[in-house]
Design an enzyme around this catalytic site. Structure first.
Site, PDB file in Angstrom:
ATOM      1  N   ARG A  38      -3.388 -10.038   5.020  1.00  0.00           N
ATOM      2  CA  ARG A  38      -4.086 -10.145   3.524  1.00  0.00           C
ATOM      3  C   ARG A  38      -2.853  -9.620   2.896  1.00  0.00           C
ATOM      4  O   ARG A  38      -2.514  -8.333   2.984  1.00  0.00           O
ATOM      5  CB  ARG A  38      -5.187  -9.295   3.254  1.00  0.00           C
ATOM      6  CG  ARG A  38      -5.593  -9.274   1.964  1.00  0.00           C
ATOM      7  CD  ARG A  38      -7.000  -8.606   2.018  1.00  0.00           C
ATOM      8  NE  ARG A  38      -7.478  -8.233   0.657  1.00  0.00           N
ATOM      9  CZ  ARG A  38      -6.930  -7.504  -0.474  1.00  0.00           C
ATOM     10  NH1 ARG A  38      -6.095  -6.725   0.174  1.00  0.00           N
ATOM     11  NH2 ARG A  38      -7.643  -7.337  -1.616  1.00  0.00           N
TER      12      ARG A  38
ATOM     13  N   LYS B 265       0.998  -1.106  -0.056  1.00  0.00           N
ATOM     14  CA  LYS B 265      -0.154  -0.095   0.055  1.00  0.00           C
ATOM     15  C   LYS B 265       0.797   1.227  -0.058  1.00  0.00           C
ATOM     16  O   LYS B 265       2.130   1.252   0.364  1.00  0.00           O
ATOM     17  CB  LYS B 265      -0.951  -0.278   1.182  1.00  0.00           C
ATOM     18  CG  LYS B 265      -2.096  -0.853   0.788  1.00  0.00           C
ATOM     19  CD  LYS B 265      -3.278  -0.867   1.660  1.00  0.00           C
ATOM     20  CE  LYS B 265      -4.440  -1.820   1.352  1.00  0.00           C
ATOM     21  NZ  LYS B 265      -5.438  -2.123   2.489  1.00  0.00           N
TER      22      LYS B 265
HETATM   23  C1  7PJ Z   1      -8.134  -4.633   1.818  1.00  0.00           C
HETATM   24  C2  7PJ Z   1      -9.046  -5.226   1.192  1.00  0.00           C
HETATM   25  C3  7PJ Z   1      -7.590  -4.477   3.261  1.00  0.00           C
HETATM   26  C4  7PJ Z   1      -9.624  -5.989   3.422  1.00  0.00           C
HETATM   27  C5  7PJ Z   1      -8.365  -4.310  -0.127  1.00  0.00           C
HETATM   28  C6  7PJ Z   1      -5.335  -3.288  -1.724  1.00  0.00           C
HETATM   29  C7  7PJ Z   1      -6.637  -2.662  -1.917  1.00  0.00           C
HETATM   30  N1  7PJ Z   1     -10.088  -5.981   2.160  1.00  0.00           N
HETATM   31  N2  7PJ Z   1      -9.274  -4.930  -0.069  1.00  0.00           N
HETATM   32  N3  7PJ Z   1      -8.616  -5.227   4.060  1.00  0.00           N
HETATM   33  N4  7PJ Z   1      -7.714  -3.795   0.947  1.00  0.00           N
HETATM   34  N5  7PJ Z   1     -10.328  -6.738   4.529  1.00  0.00           N
HETATM   35  O1  7PJ Z   1      -5.209  -4.470  -1.614  1.00  0.00           O
HETATM   36  O2  7PJ Z   1      -4.112  -2.671  -1.352  1.00  0.00           O
HETATM   37  O3  7PJ Z   1      -6.926  -3.642   3.762  1.00  0.00           O
HETATM   38  S1  7PJ Z   1      -8.084  -3.274  -2.019  1.00  0.00           S
END
Ligand code: 7PJ
Length: 273
Positions: free
Chosen positions: A253, A219
């Site tokens: 994640r 990010k």
């Molecule tokens: C997140 C997400 C996060 C959860 C994305 C990216 C943007 N779902 N989906 N938490 N970020 N739960 O992957 O940078 O931080 S999309």
């Protein structure tokens, strides 16, 4: 115990959720996993790399990203879920659209990852009527505009209060607590300062009584700190995942599953002593 459809995790060690983007515009690997076959192959590679959960998304929610309509999103994700039938790990569907949740769960997904925390009309009922897990994430504003002027008095308190409220709503709708995880939503309507406050204070979210998921992989907060482009943030991402686990995250994640799994093996080895 964390219940995720027919899967269960005791959370004695942190879990790695591997990101599978099926989007042409996703900021960090956009264009690289666009076709069904490529996405399925990438997902299988992430399982080989040690992913505990796969998170499949058909709409980019990065700041400024365009929305996609439901049919387009379904076309992107359903074939991938079907192509992964029989895999050994649960599939999470990254969507805020109830219609996509319903179809993905019917196709075999075991978890709903909702950046909108089930606030869309009908979303609570879809999850309540399944045995799937759900990730309730905080964001301020909409992805199109959320980074324009994020504002908080105390970001950790406000995010925590929001997640507590959404947990209560989810439980009242019939979603058992053992199926719920929460996520402060790094980068979703937050400045670098807000993101750092949240990561520093991540342990506070443990008080809500459900597993905490942290998503910082590649990010812009990591770019702001290191000066690295998105293609060059792996080391920062692994470090941030490990530090989130140190502050109590149960699930991370990530894009770089293999490297994160290795880092967490060191964490696990030290934790066991
Ligand atoms: C997140 C997400 C996060 C959860 C994305 C990216 C943007 N779902 N989906 N938490 N970020 N739960 O992957 O940078 O931080 S999309």
């Amino acid at each position: 115990m964390f219940h995720c459809g027919k899967f269960q995790f005791d959370l004695s060690r942190p879990l790695v959720m591997g990101i599978v983007n099926v989007t042409p515009d996703s900021f960090s690997d956009g264009g690289h996993h666009m076709t069904t076959a490529d996405a399925v192959a990438h997902a299988r590679q992430l399982i080989d790399d040690g992913a505990d959960i796969l998170d499949i998304g058909g709409e980019s929610t990065r700041p400024g990203a365009a929305t996609v309509n439901e049919q387009e999103e379904l076309d992107r994700v359903l074939h991938v879920i079907e192509g992964l039938r029989g895999i050994s790990v649960p599939i999470s569907i990254d969507t805020y659209k109830p219609g996509v949740m319903r179809a993905a769960l019917a196709a075999g997904a075991s978890m709903v990852n909702d950046i909108n925390a089930l606030q869309a009309e009908g979303a609570l009922a879809v999850v309540a009527g399944s045995d799937a897990a759900v990730c309730l994430m905080h964001k301020q504003g909409k992805p199109e505009t959320m980074q324009q002027r994020p504002e908080y008095q105390n970001v950790t308190d406000e995010v925590s209060a929001f997640l507590r409220e959404r947990m209560a709503v989810a439980e009242a709708a019939g979603i058992a607590r053992k199926r719920i995880v929460i996520d402060p939503g790094f980068g979703f309507g937050k400045t670098l300062g807000h993101n750092l406050d949240l990561l520093r204070g991540l342990a506070a979210f443990g008080a809500l009584g459900v597993p905490v998921l942290s998503g910082v992989s590649r990010k812009s907060m990591l770019g702001a700190i290191t000066g690295r482009e998105v293609s060059d943030r792996m080391a920062a991402s692994v470090a941030a995942a490990l530090l989130a686990v140190q502050r109590g995250a149960s699930i991370v994640r990530v894009h770089d599953v293999r490297e994160t799994v290795d880092a967490l093996k060191i964490w696990n080895a030290l934790s066991e002593g």
